[in-house]
Write an enzyme that holds these catalytic residues in place. Structure first.
Site, PDB file in Angstrom:
ATOM      1  N   ARG A 156       0.865  -1.176   0.000  1.00  0.00           N
ATOM      2  CA  ARG A 156       0.000   0.000   0.000  1.00  0.00           C
ATOM      3  C   ARG A 156       0.906   1.232   0.000  1.00  0.00           C
ATOM      4  O   ARG A 156       2.033   1.184   0.494  1.00  0.00           O
ATOM      5  CB  ARG A 156      -0.889   0.001   1.241  1.00  0.00           C
ATOM      6  CG  ARG A 156      -1.849  -1.173   1.309  1.00  0.00           C
ATOM      7  CD  ARG A 156      -2.576  -1.224   2.672  1.00  0.00           C
ATOM      8  NE  ARG A 156      -3.499  -2.343   2.726  1.00  0.00           N
ATOM      9  CZ  ARG A 156      -3.207  -3.538   3.245  1.00  0.00           C
ATOM     10  NH1 ARG A 156      -2.009  -3.758   3.768  1.00  0.00           N
ATOM     11  NH2 ARG A 156      -4.101  -4.504   3.250  1.00  0.00           N
ATOM     12  N   HIS A 207      -3.618  -9.136   3.243  1.00  0.00           N
ATOM     13  CA  HIS A 207      -5.066  -9.223   3.433  1.00  0.00           C
ATOM     14  C   HIS A 207      -5.372 -10.033   4.684  1.00  0.00           C
ATOM     15  O   HIS A 207      -4.659 -10.977   5.012  1.00  0.00           O
ATOM     16  CB  HIS A 207      -5.732  -9.874   2.223  1.00  0.00           C
ATOM     17  CG  HIS A 207      -5.823  -8.973   1.038  1.00  0.00           C
ATOM     18  ND1 HIS A 207      -6.017  -9.443  -0.236  1.00  0.00           N
ATOM     19  CD2 HIS A 207      -5.742  -7.628   0.915  1.00  0.00           C
ATOM     20  CE1 HIS A 207      -6.066  -8.430  -1.081  1.00  0.00           C
ATOM     21  NE2 HIS A 207      -5.898  -7.315  -0.408  1.00  0.00           N
ATOM     22  N   LYS A 256      -2.625  -1.487   8.793  1.00  0.00           N
ATOM     23  CA  LYS A 256      -4.077  -1.484   8.611  1.00  0.00           C
ATOM     24  C   LYS A 256      -4.759  -2.634   9.357  1.00  0.00           C
ATOM     25  O   LYS A 256      -5.791  -2.447   9.993  1.00  0.00           O
ATOM     26  CB  LYS A 256      -4.389  -1.566   7.107  1.00  0.00           C
ATOM     27  CG  LYS A 256      -5.856  -1.495   6.766  1.00  0.00           C
ATOM     28  CD  LYS A 256      -6.061  -1.518   5.254  1.00  0.00           C
ATOM     29  CE  LYS A 256      -7.535  -1.518   4.915  1.00  0.00           C
ATOM     30  NZ  LYS A 256      -7.751  -1.574   3.464  1.00  0.00           N
ATOM     31  N   HIS A 280      -2.986   3.203  -6.049  1.00  0.00           N
ATOM     32  CA  HIS A 280      -3.428   1.891  -5.570  1.00  0.00           C
ATOM     33  C   HIS A 280      -3.539   0.869  -6.706  1.00  0.00           C
ATOM     34  O   HIS A 280      -3.456  -0.338  -6.467  1.00  0.00           O
ATOM     35  CB  HIS A 280      -4.764   2.023  -4.831  1.00  0.00           C
ATOM     36  CG  HIS A 280      -5.109   0.838  -4.001  1.00  0.00           C
ATOM     37  ND1 HIS A 280      -4.462   0.546  -2.814  1.00  0.00           N
ATOM     38  CD2 HIS A 280      -6.028  -0.138  -4.185  1.00  0.00           C
ATOM     39  CE1 HIS A 280      -4.973  -0.565  -2.300  1.00  0.00           C
ATOM     40  NE2 HIS A 280      -5.922  -0.999  -3.115  1.00  0.00           N
ATOM     41  N   ARG A 318      -0.838  -1.701  -6.874  1.00  0.00           N
ATOM     42  CA  ARG A 318      -1.040  -2.861  -5.992  1.00  0.00           C
ATOM     43  C   ARG A 318      -1.892  -3.906  -6.707  1.00  0.00           C
ATOM     44  O   ARG A 318      -1.588  -5.098  -6.697  1.00  0.00           O
ATOM     45  CB  ARG A 318      -1.704  -2.384  -4.700  1.00  0.00           C
ATOM     46  CG  ARG A 318      -1.999  -3.463  -3.679  1.00  0.00           C
ATOM     47  CD  ARG A 318      -2.497  -2.782  -2.390  1.00  0.00           C
ATOM     48  NE  ARG A 318      -3.147  -3.669  -1.471  1.00  0.00           N
ATOM     49  CZ  ARG A 318      -2.536  -4.426  -0.577  1.00  0.00           C
ATOM     50  NH1 ARG A 318      -1.204  -4.428  -0.518  1.00  0.00           N
ATOM     51  NH2 ARG A 318      -3.221  -5.185   0.249  1.00  0.00           N
ATOM     52  N   TYR A 330     -10.165 -10.323  -6.650  1.00  0.00           N
ATOM     53  CA  TYR A 330      -9.500 -10.716  -7.891  1.00  0.00           C
ATOM     54  C   TYR A 330     -10.114 -11.923  -8.598  1.00  0.00           C
ATOM     55  O   TYR A 330      -9.559 -12.380  -9.592  1.00  0.00           O
ATOM     56  CB  TYR A 330      -8.012 -10.976  -7.623  1.00  0.00           C
ATOM     57  CG  TYR A 330      -7.320  -9.748  -7.094  1.00  0.00           C
ATOM     58  CD1 TYR A 330      -7.046  -8.667  -7.925  1.00  0.00           C
ATOM     59  CD2 TYR A 330      -6.971  -9.638  -5.751  1.00  0.00           C
ATOM     60  CE1 TYR A 330      -6.436  -7.527  -7.438  1.00  0.00           C
ATOM     61  CE2 TYR A 330      -6.359  -8.494  -5.260  1.00  0.00           C
ATOM     62  CZ  TYR A 330      -6.102  -7.442  -6.113  1.00  0.00           C
ATOM     63  OH  TYR A 330      -5.498  -6.313  -5.632  1.00  0.00           O
TER      64      TYR A 330
END
Length: 167
Positions: A8, A132, A45, A106, A109, A142
Site C-alpha cells: 500500500r 489481506h 491497517k 493503488h 497494488r 480478484y
C-alpha cells in the site's frame, strides 16, 4: 517498488533503511499518513498487514542504490519524503507524457496481484503477500481474473480418465 511488492502507498512511505532486511525482504510494520497537515506513523491497517515480503535481487539493489544517494540518512529515517498526493501527481504527469491513461497509485497494488495470478501463484500466497486479513478478501477482489480456470480444471480432469487427450 509498489508494482514489484504490492505494498500500500502508506506502507511504502513509512519505510526506513532498517525495514530493508539483509535476506532481501522488506519488513512492513508501519503506515504513513498525512492528516490535516500532520505527518503520522501508524500501526498497519490489519494484523496481517504487519508482514515481511521477499523482493527480487534487482529491487533490493535498486533500493540500496537509492538510499546511498540520500546522504546521511539514519536507519530509522523515512526513505521517501513525499506524500501519496505527490505520487499521484507524478503518475499523472508520466502517464500524460507517455500518452497513457492515468491510473491511481493503488492500481499498482492491483497490477502486482494481477501479475502474480497470471504467473500462477496460489491465492493464499498472494493474500499473505498483500497483507489481506483473509484469502477471501483476495478472492473477492480478484476472482474476475480467473475466467478460464474452470475450463482448465475440466481439461485436467479429462487427463485422469483419458490421458491421450491434450488439455
Amino acid at each position: 517498488m509498489l508494482f514489484y511488492t504490492g505494498m500500500r502507498s502508506g506502507e511504502l512511505l513509512a519505510l526506513t533503511p532498517a525495514d530493508i532486511l539483509p535476506d532481501k525482504r522488506i519488513s512492513i510494520n508501519k503506515n504513513y499518513a498525512k492528516v490535516k497537515g500532520e505527518e503520522l506513523i501508524l500501526i498497519p491497517k490489519t494484523a496481517k498487514s504487519n508482514r515481511s515480503i521477499a523482493i527480487p535481487d534487482f529491487l533490493y539493489d535498486d533500493i540500496f542504490d537509492y538510499i546511498s544517494k540520500l546522504g546521511g540518512i539514519g536507519k530509522d529515517d523515512r526513505i521517501f519524503y513525499f506524500t501519496k498526493s505527490a505520487l499521484e501527481k507524478e503518475i499523472k504527469r508520466v502517464a500524460e507524457k507517455a500518452g497513457l491513461p492515468n491510473i491511481r497509485v493503488h492500481d499498482l497494488r492491483h497490477s502486482h496481484a494481477s501479475m502474480l495470478i497470471d504467473m500462477g501463484f496460489d491465492i493464499l500466497e498472494i493474500s499473505e503477500r498483500l497483507g489481506h486479513e483473509s484469502a477471501k478478501t483476495t478472492l473477492d477482489t480478484y476472482s474476475h481474473l480467473y475466467p478460464e480456470k474452470d475450463t482448465k480444471l475440466a481439461g485436467a480432469l479429462n487427463m485422469l480418465r483419458r490421458p491421450e487427450i491434450e488439455p
